[in-house]
Design a protein around this motif. Sequence first.
Motif, PDB file in Angstrom:
ATOM      1  N   ILE A  34       8.685   7.865 -12.318  1.00  0.00           N
ATOM      2  CA  ILE A  34       7.985   6.573 -12.269  1.00  0.00           C
ATOM      3  C   ILE A  34       6.461   6.717 -12.456  1.00  0.00           C
ATOM      4  O   ILE A  34       5.786   5.765 -12.846  1.00  0.00           O
ATOM      5  N   ASN A  35       5.920   7.933 -12.223  1.00  0.00           N
ATOM      6  CA  ASN A  35       4.479   8.193 -12.406  1.00  0.00           C
ATOM      7  C   ASN A  35       4.159   8.312 -13.894  1.00  0.00           C
ATOM      8  O   ASN A  35       3.858   9.386 -14.421  1.00  0.00           O
ATOM      9  N   CYS A  36       4.280   7.195 -14.601  1.00  0.00           N
ATOM     10  CA  CYS A  36       3.972   7.165 -16.043  1.00  0.00           C
ATOM     11  C   CYS A  36       3.588   5.731 -16.403  1.00  0.00           C
ATOM     12  O   CYS A  36       3.833   4.800 -15.632  1.00  0.00           O
ATOM     13  N   THR A  88      12.350   8.262  -9.069  1.00  0.00           N
ATOM     14  CA  THR A  88      11.205   8.581  -8.221  1.00  0.00           C
ATOM     15  C   THR A  88      11.518   9.923  -7.561  1.00  0.00           C
ATOM     16  O   THR A  88      12.611  10.482  -7.748  1.00  0.00           O
ATOM     17  N   SER A  89      10.596  10.392  -6.737  1.00  0.00           N
ATOM     18  CA  SER A  89      10.840  11.683  -6.086  1.00  0.00           C
ATOM     19  C   SER A  89      12.006  11.585  -5.098  1.00  0.00           C
ATOM     20  O   SER A  89      12.581  12.592  -4.730  1.00  0.00           O
ATOM     21  N   SER A  90      12.368  10.377  -4.684  1.00  0.00           N
ATOM     22  CA  SER A  90      13.446  10.277  -3.697  1.00  0.00           C
ATOM     23  C   SER A  90      14.833  10.194  -4.340  1.00  0.00           C
ATOM     24  O   SER A  90      15.833  10.402  -3.651  1.00  0.00           O
ATOM     25  N   GLY A 101       4.617   2.115   1.810  1.00  0.00           N
ATOM     26  CA  GLY A 101       5.836   2.848   1.480  1.00  0.00           C
ATOM     27  C   GLY A 101       5.661   3.873   0.386  1.00  0.00           C
ATOM     28  O   GLY A 101       4.546   4.115  -0.100  1.00  0.00           O
ATOM     29  N   ASP A 102       6.801   4.486  -0.015  1.00  0.00           N
ATOM     30  CA  ASP A 102       6.797   5.407  -1.157  1.00  0.00           C
ATOM     31  C   ASP A 102       7.030   4.600  -2.436  1.00  0.00           C
ATOM     32  O   ASP A 102       7.230   3.370  -2.392  1.00  0.00           O
ATOM     33  N   SER A 103       7.035   5.269  -3.566  1.00  0.00           N
ATOM     34  CA  SER A 103       7.119   4.550  -4.848  1.00  0.00           C
ATOM     35  C   SER A 103       8.387   3.705  -4.960  1.00  0.00           C
ATOM     36  O   SER A 103       8.352   2.598  -5.490  1.00  0.00           O
ATOM     37  N   LEU A 104       9.491   4.245  -4.464  1.00  0.00           N
ATOM     38  CA  LEU A 104      10.754   3.510  -4.592  1.00  0.00           C
ATOM     39  C   LEU A 104      10.752   2.255  -3.723  1.00  0.00           C
ATOM     40  O   LEU A 104      11.056   1.155  -4.198  1.00  0.00           O
ATOM     41  N   ALA A 135       0.835  -1.212   0.000  1.00  0.00           N
ATOM     42  CA  ALA A 135       0.000   0.000   0.000  1.00  0.00           C
ATOM     43  C   ALA A 135       0.863   1.254   0.000  1.00  0.00           C
ATOM     44  O   ALA A 135       1.930   1.291   0.615  1.00  0.00           O
ATOM     45  N   HIS A 136       0.380   2.267  -0.708  1.00  0.00           N
ATOM     46  CA  HIS A 136       1.053   3.568  -0.688  1.00  0.00           C
ATOM     47  C   HIS A 136       0.529   4.384   0.498  1.00  0.00           C
ATOM     48  O   HIS A 136      -0.584   4.157   0.972  1.00  0.00           O
ATOM     49  N   TYR A 137       1.340   5.360   0.929  1.00  0.00           N
ATOM     50  CA  TYR A 137       0.967   6.216   2.067  1.00  0.00           C
ATOM     51  C   TYR A 137      -0.307   7.026   1.826  1.00  0.00           C
ATOM     52  O   TYR A 137      -0.879   7.558   2.765  1.00  0.00           O
ATOM     53  N   ALA A 151       7.374  19.656   2.039  1.00  0.00           N
ATOM     54  CA  ALA A 151       6.621  19.603   0.774  1.00  0.00           C
ATOM     55  C   ALA A 151       7.133  18.494  -0.128  1.00  0.00           C
ATOM     56  O   ALA A 151       8.332  18.171  -0.137  1.00  0.00           O
ATOM     57  N   HIS A 152       6.209  17.926  -0.895  1.00  0.00           N
ATOM     58  CA  HIS A 152       6.589  16.934  -1.903  1.00  0.00           C
ATOM     59  C   HIS A 152       7.054  17.689  -3.148  1.00  0.00           C
ATOM     60  O   HIS A 152       6.455  18.720  -3.501  1.00  0.00           O
ATOM     61  N   PRO A 153       8.094  17.192  -3.844  1.00  0.00           N
ATOM     62  CA  PRO A 153       8.618  17.950  -4.991  1.00  0.00           C
ATOM     63  C   PRO A 153       7.691  18.041  -6.205  1.00  0.00           C
ATOM     64  O   PRO A 153       8.033  18.713  -7.182  1.00  0.00           O
ATOM     65  N   GLU A 154       6.534  17.398  -6.153  1.00  0.00           N
ATOM     66  CA  GLU A 154       5.540  17.613  -7.220  1.00  0.00           C
ATOM     67  C   GLU A 154       4.823  18.951  -7.025  1.00  0.00           C
ATOM     68  O   GLU A 154       4.049  19.376  -7.884  1.00  0.00           O
ATOM     69  N   SER A 155       5.055  19.604  -5.884  1.00  0.00           N
ATOM     70  CA  SER A 155       4.404  20.895  -5.621  1.00  0.00           C
ATOM     71  C   SER A 155       5.035  21.982  -6.502  1.00  0.00           C
ATOM     72  O   SER A 155       6.163  21.841  -6.986  1.00  0.00           O
ATOM     73  N   SER A 214      10.505  12.927  -0.901  1.00  0.00           N
ATOM     74  CA  SER A 214       9.480  11.920  -1.192  1.00  0.00           C
ATOM     75  C   SER A 214       8.620  11.709   0.061  1.00  0.00           C
ATOM     76  O   SER A 214       8.958  12.188   1.151  1.00  0.00           O
ATOM     77  N   THR A 215       7.538  10.972  -0.095  1.00  0.00           N
ATOM     78  CA  THR A 215       6.654  10.732   1.046  1.00  0.00           C
ATOM     79  C   THR A 215       7.427  10.099   2.221  1.00  0.00           C
ATOM     80  O   THR A 215       7.279  10.516   3.359  1.00  0.00           O
ATOM     81  N   ARG A 216       8.271   9.110   1.919  1.00  0.00           N
ATOM     82  CA  ARG A 216       9.050   8.452   2.998  1.00  0.00           C
ATOM     83  C   ARG A 216      10.002   9.444   3.668  1.00  0.00           C
ATOM     84  O   ARG A 216      10.145   9.482   4.888  1.00  0.00           O
TER      85      ARG A 216
END
Length: 317
Positions: free
Chosen positions: A120-122, A135-137, A46-49, A30-32, A204-208, A221-223
């Motif tokens: 990875i969001n693709c 990933t964002s991390s 966890g986060d995507s990675l 599950a994702h956060y 902040a998450h870097p997608e902001s 990243s979320t983690r």
Amino acid sequence: MITTEKKKNRSALQQEIKELARQKNALILAHYYQYPEIQEIADFVGDSLDLSRKAKAADKEIIVFAGVKFMAETAKILNPNRKVLLPDLAAGCSLADNCPPDKFAEFVAAHPGHTVVTYINCSAEIKAMSDIICTSSNAVNIVASLPADKPIIFAPDANLGRYVMKQTGGQLVLWNGACVVHEAFSIEKLVKLMTDHPTARLVAHPESETHILDIADFVGSTRKMIDFIKSGKNDTYIVATEAGILHQMQLEAPGKTLLAAPSHEDNSCACSECAFMKVNTLEKLYRSLLNETPAIELSPELIKKAVLPLEKMLQFT
Ligand code: 13P
Ligand code: SF4
């Protein structure tokens, strides 16, 4: 079956899902951003990675992915012999959905000689056209590791791309995509919240958007956001990402006050939710495991191409 199932209370349904997962030899990832009741029964959150790593290492017969489609596809690409279930195939992502393979192929063709770095969001098709996934991390470190004399395409998140440019000092050719959730934060409301809580730190998450990232005390990243707050000395944190993360954050940082960054639209709860992540429910997860559907299906040819840039990323980290 569904009507009786709906009558079950939350914890009975959770027990039933755990039992079904045991009988079927299934791993629940599950994702956060998932609902707390889903995070509670997952074998790993966890986060995507980290989720990619867990999916690759999974030795159970079934992986149930409580997340969005690109995450479940990634699990299938990295571990194609497992059956990968996504409780609801409508769990898309604005970044993945706004980067169609035909248009992206034209974009890549219009920039010959570029290294293609893809978030990875693709979709699996976009991954198959990429040289390396990030990933964002790890996006900043991956881009920084690439030869400086070769131009780089970065897709599909332009906000993350701009952040990577700032951190590395390099230039990137950006695909103009964005996350609907992270673009919804209101800078005016956020500044007001920060003024009302002068000792709070902003994560902040870097997608902001850049104007949010510029005033953040921490970007990750979320983690990494959870880790920052866990080890931080301040009492209060404003969190600029999807509100589902507050569940795990509060568990790991129990004494801290966490405030969701306010979005433009939201005057009631001041939180931002990803409608794609939130299509998954306990009931759908139960049904998905029971019926072993919907399963992610990708052609062997597509998997063969898409696994290369993903493996490159995993080797990098
Ligand atoms: P993370 O990899 O940081 O968990 O991000 C996933 C995501 O979809 C953010 O919107
Ligand atoms: Fe996609 Fe944004 Fe939802 Fe993450 S929060 S899954 S990037 S739409």
